[in-house]
Design a protein around this motif. Structure first.
Motif, mmCIF file in Angstrom:
data_model
loop_
_atom_site.group_PDB
_atom_site.id
_atom_site.type_symbol
_atom_site.label_atom_id
_atom_site.label_comp_id
_atom_site.label_asym_id
_atom_site.label_seq_id
_atom_site.Cartn_x
_atom_site.Cartn_y
_atom_site.Cartn_z
ATOM 1 N N ASP A 10 0.848 -1.193 0.000
ATOM 2 C CA ASP A 10 0.000 0.000 0.000
ATOM 3 C C ASP A 10 0.885 1.245 0.000
ATOM 4 O O ASP A 10 2.108 1.156 0.147
ATOM 5 C CB ASP A 10 -0.972 0.010 1.186
ATOM 6 N N GLU A 11 0.272 2.399 -0.177
ATOM 7 C CA GLU A 11 1.006 3.656 -0.342
ATOM 8 C C GLU A 11 1.895 3.976 0.859
ATOM 9 O O GLU A 11 3.064 4.337 0.696
ATOM 10 C CB GLU A 11 0.001 4.797 -0.568
ATOM 11 N N GLU A 12 1.370 3.839 2.059
ATOM 12 C CA GLU A 12 2.139 4.156 3.263
ATOM 13 C C GLU A 12 3.356 3.245 3.405
ATOM 14 O O GLU A 12 4.450 3.686 3.721
ATOM 15 C CB GLU A 12 1.249 4.037 4.502
ATOM 16 N N LYS B 26 6.054 4.118 0.817
ATOM 17 C CA LYS B 26 6.692 5.385 1.202
ATOM 18 C C LYS B 26 7.696 5.179 2.337
ATOM 19 O O LYS B 26 8.835 5.649 2.268
ATOM 20 C CB LYS B 26 5.627 6.402 1.610
ATOM 21 N N LYS B 27 7.294 4.473 3.391
ATOM 22 C CA LYS B 27 8.173 4.252 4.542
ATOM 23 C C LYS B 27 9.413 3.435 4.168
ATOM 24 O O LYS B 27 10.511 3.711 4.638
ATOM 25 C CB LYS B 27 7.413 3.563 5.673
#
Length: 173
Positions: free
Chosen positions: A113-115, A118-119
């Motif tokens: 997923d996006e989060e 990103k992390k």
């Protein structure tokens, strides 16, 4: 033992790693997934073949068995490696604790997923996602992956994925 088996489509003989490396030398990047638990023995054989064909810069080694990563880290040359996970809910899933480069976190496609992307990217680590063998690969699935900025897609229908990638990014053949 591999030579006793045939592929489902085409009745082809399954190639050995030696044959794959010989065929792909100088032509493409290869991910070698190590599956067994005899880490030292298997690792030494694989590295021996990779060195034989001078392909250290053409491979990544990935495994669900993270003991392989410890062996790779001892190798004097830089090898890309991937921490494979069955799920982001695995008890040992800790991509934010890693302080290494030249690696990726390799997750089941439905867990990305996006989060998370990103992390992981903020740590300087790549994200690879993989599909199950019987999972339908659709344009919706591919679009999700491209929008999220996943670095590598390990799929079962690479020609279909490439056609969609070219269309999505406006790449002409």
């Amino acid at each position: 033992e591999l030579k006793k088996f045939k592929t489902i489509h085409g009745n082809e003989v399954v190639p050995t790693l030696d044959e794959v490396l010989q065929l792909c030398q100088g032509k493409m990047f290869i991910n070698i997934e190590l599956k067994d638990t005899q880490v030292k023995e298997t690792y030494d054989k694989v590295i021996g073949l990779v060195e034989k064909y001078n392909m250290i810069n053409q491979i990544a080694i990935s495994s669900f068995n993270h003991e392989y990563i410890n062996e790779i880290k001892k190798y004097p040359k830089k090898i890309e490696f991937g921490y494979l996970y069955y799920s982001k809910n695995d008890k040992d899933f800790k991509p934010y604790d890693l302080n290494v480069n030249n690696c990726s976190i390799n997750l089941f496609i439905d867990d990305v997923d996006e989060e998370l992307v990103k992390k992981i990217h903020e740590k300087g680590i790549g994200v690879m996602c993989w599909c199950e063998m019987d999972q339908p690969e659709t344009e919706v699935l591919y679009e999700k992956i491209f929008k999220l900025g996943v670095d590598v897609l390990c799929c079962n229908e690479p020609e279909k994925a490439l056609i969609f990638r070219n269309k999505y990014f406006g790449i002409k053949n």
